[in-house]
Design a protein around this motif. Structure first.
Motif, PDB file in Angstrom:
ATOM      1  N   UNK A   1     -81.137  93.546  17.525  1.00 55.06           N
ATOM      2  CA  UNK A   1     -81.907  93.180  16.339  1.00 55.06           C
ATOM      3  C   UNK A   1     -83.371  92.964  16.684  1.00 55.06           C
ATOM      4  N   UNK A   2     -84.230  93.304  15.738  1.00 54.20           N
ATOM      5  CA  UNK A   2     -85.636  92.933  15.825  1.00 54.20           C
ATOM      6  C   UNK A   2     -86.084  92.564  14.419  1.00 54.20           C
ATOM      7  N   UNK A   3     -87.042  91.666  14.326  1.00 55.96           N
ATOM      8  CA  UNK A   3     -87.548  91.228  13.024  1.00 55.96           C
ATOM      9  C   UNK A   3     -89.061  91.330  13.023  1.00 55.96           C
ATOM     10  N   UNK A   4     -89.598  92.021  12.032  1.00 49.00           N
ATOM     11  CA  UNK A   4     -91.048  92.164  11.879  1.00 49.00           C
ATOM     12  C   UNK A   4     -91.406  91.862  10.429  1.00 49.00           C
ATOM     13  N   UNK A   5     -92.182  90.807  10.229  1.00 54.91           N
ATOM     14  CA  UNK A   5     -92.604  90.413   8.881  1.00 54.91           C
ATOM     15  C   UNK A   5     -91.417  90.211   7.936  1.00 54.91           C
ATOM     16  N   UNK A   6     -90.332  89.661   8.468  1.00 55.51           N
ATOM     17  CA  UNK A   6     -89.162  89.371   7.647  1.00 55.51           C
ATOM     18  C   UNK A   6     -88.222  90.543   7.448  1.00 55.51           C
ATOM     19  N   UNK A   7     -88.602  91.725   7.937  1.00 55.50           N
ATOM     20  CA  UNK A   7     -87.743  92.907   7.836  1.00 55.50           C
ATOM     21  C   UNK A   7     -86.899  93.005   9.107  1.00 55.50           C
ATOM     22  N   UNK A   8     -85.589  93.111   8.946  1.00 63.11           N
ATOM     23  CA  UNK A   8     -84.675  93.167  10.087  1.00 63.11           C
ATOM     24  C   UNK A   8     -84.353  94.623  10.418  1.00 63.11           C
ATOM     25  N   UNK A   9     -84.571  94.994  11.679  1.00 63.10           N
ATOM     26  CA  UNK A   9     -84.242  96.332  12.160  1.00 63.10           C
ATOM     27  C   UNK A   9     -83.050  96.207  13.102  1.00 63.10           C
ATOM     28  N   UNK A  10     -82.061  97.054  12.908  1.00 65.04           N
ATOM     29  CA  UNK A  10     -80.809  96.907  13.639  1.00 65.04           C
ATOM     30  C   UNK A  10     -80.356  98.237  14.234  1.00 65.04           C
ATOM     31  N   UNK A  11     -79.987  98.195  15.519  1.00 67.27           N
ATOM     32  CA  UNK A  11     -79.409  99.350  16.198  1.00 67.27           C
ATOM     33  C   UNK A  11     -78.138  98.908  16.897  1.00 67.27           C
ATOM     34  N   UNK A  12     -77.271  99.883  17.214  1.00 70.61           N
ATOM     35  CA  UNK A  12     -76.076  99.535  17.959  1.00 70.61           C
ATOM     36  C   UNK A  12     -74.889 100.396  17.572  1.00 70.61           C
ATOM     37  N   UNK A  13     -73.702  99.896  17.910  1.00 70.15           N
ATOM     38  CA  UNK A  13     -72.460 100.621  17.669  1.00 70.15           C
ATOM     39  C   UNK A  13     -71.471  99.693  16.978  1.00 70.15           C
ATOM     40  N   UNK A  14     -71.041 100.074  15.784  1.00 67.06           N
ATOM     41  CA  UNK A  14     -70.060  99.279  15.038  1.00 67.06           C
ATOM     42  C   UNK A  14     -68.655  99.798  15.319  1.00 67.06           C
ATOM     43  N   UNK A  15     -67.690  98.883  15.385  1.00 72.71           N
ATOM     44  CA  UNK A  15     -66.307  99.287  15.620  1.00 72.71           C
ATOM     45  C   UNK A  15     -65.794 100.182  14.501  1.00 72.71           C
ATOM     46  N   UNK A  16     -66.166  99.835  13.274  1.00 71.32           N
ATOM     47  CA  UNK A  16     -65.771 100.625  12.107  1.00 71.32           C
ATOM     48  C   UNK A  16     -66.679 100.249  10.943  1.00 71.32           C
ATOM     49  N   UNK A  17     -66.473 100.906   9.805  1.00 70.92           N
ATOM     50  CA  UNK A  17     -67.324 100.655   8.646  1.00 70.92           C
ATOM     51  C   UNK A  17     -67.179  99.221   8.149  1.00 70.92           C
ATOM     52  N   UNK A  18     -65.970  98.675   8.265  1.00 69.03           N
ATOM     53  CA  UNK A  18     -65.730  97.307   7.802  1.00 69.03           C
ATOM     54  C   UNK A  18     -66.575  96.308   8.593  1.00 69.03           C
ATOM     55  N   UNK A  19     -66.640  96.492   9.920  1.00 61.71           N
ATOM     56  CA  UNK A  19     -67.455  95.582  10.728  1.00 61.71           C
ATOM     57  C   UNK A  19     -68.931  95.739  10.387  1.00 61.71           C
ATOM     58  N   UNK A  20     -69.373  96.981  10.219  1.00 63.16           N
ATOM     59  CA  UNK A  20     -70.776  97.221   9.879  1.00 63.16           C
ATOM     60  C   UNK A  20     -71.123  96.570   8.546  1.00 63.16           C
ATOM     61  N   UNK A  21     -70.220  96.658   7.585  1.00 61.44           N
ATOM     62  CA  UNK A  21     -70.460  96.023   6.285  1.00 61.44           C
ATOM     63  C   UNK A  21     -70.560  94.507   6.427  1.00 61.44           C
TER      64      UNK A  21
END
Length: 201
Positions: free
Chosen positions: A148-168
């Motif tokens: 995660x990174x946050x710039x001016x209140x905007x959250x930017x996210x990278x990575x690998x989710x186990x499935x769509x449910x976890x990402x949600x």
């Protein structure tokens, strides 16, 4: 943001004032999750080398660019975040990143504006600390797989989710956190990743 000495000082102060118990608790939970990281050791090491080389190029070009540009590298995919004073700086940063061997993709989320000042850095630093703590404590989220990174209140996210449910679940957690203005996700699903064994054939 991670390179700003000021934010480091603020983060340490915040933890010292009220976050010690949380950090101690989350540290234990995080340790138990480390074994679940989807990136291989070789991939993580390669990402670390790429990040070091990019930082070296940014620093050699200018101290300002090195200070203002934050990097997140996952499987050769590079996310650029932060504030730069000129549009030309956005272009130059991308140009320098592509000069580093191993870079597969560049996501340029650099914002052209002056920094948010002390209050802006403090707010972003506190927000990212809060988000990481919440994700670590969530039993149904493997937090080690998310950057995660946050710039001016905007959250930017990278990575690998186990499935769509976890990402949600992660997206809902972020969006429902006070102080978050927007979420930009570059997270990929585990099922969509190339099979290493197949790739070698």
């Amino acid at each position: 943001m991670a390179k700003q000495i000021l934010t480091t000082v603020i983060l340490i102060s915040a933890l010292a004032l009220g976050g010690c118990v949380t950090v101690a608790t989350t540290g234990v939970v995080e340790g138990a999750k480390i074994a679940s990281e989807e990136r291989s050791i070789n991939s993580a090491s390669s990402d670390a080398r790429i990040q070091l080389r990019i930082n070296d190029k940014l620093l050699k070009h200018s101290t300002s660019l090195f200070t203002n540009v934050d990097l997140t590298v996952t499987e050769g995919r590079v996310l650029l975040t932060g504030n730069v004073p000129k549009a030309a700086d956005r272009v130059k940063a991308v140009e320098l990143v592509w000069q580093v061997p191993g870079v597969k993709q560049v996501m340029n989320e650099l914002q052209v504006k002056e920094g948010g000042g002390v209050s802006g850095y403090a707010s972003d630093t506190w927000l990212i600390t809060k988000l990481r703590s919440q994700m670590i404590l969530a039993k149904d989220i493997i937090s080690i797989n998310y950057n995660l990174d946050v710039v001016n209140g905007v959250v930017y996210m990278m990575g690998i989710a186990q499935d769509q449910a976890e990402l949600d679940r992660v997206k809902n957690l972020v969006r429902n956190t006070s102080g978050v203005k927007d979420l930009v996700s570059y997270v990929r699903l585990k099922s969509n990743l190339p099979n290493p064994a197949t790739a070698k054939k």
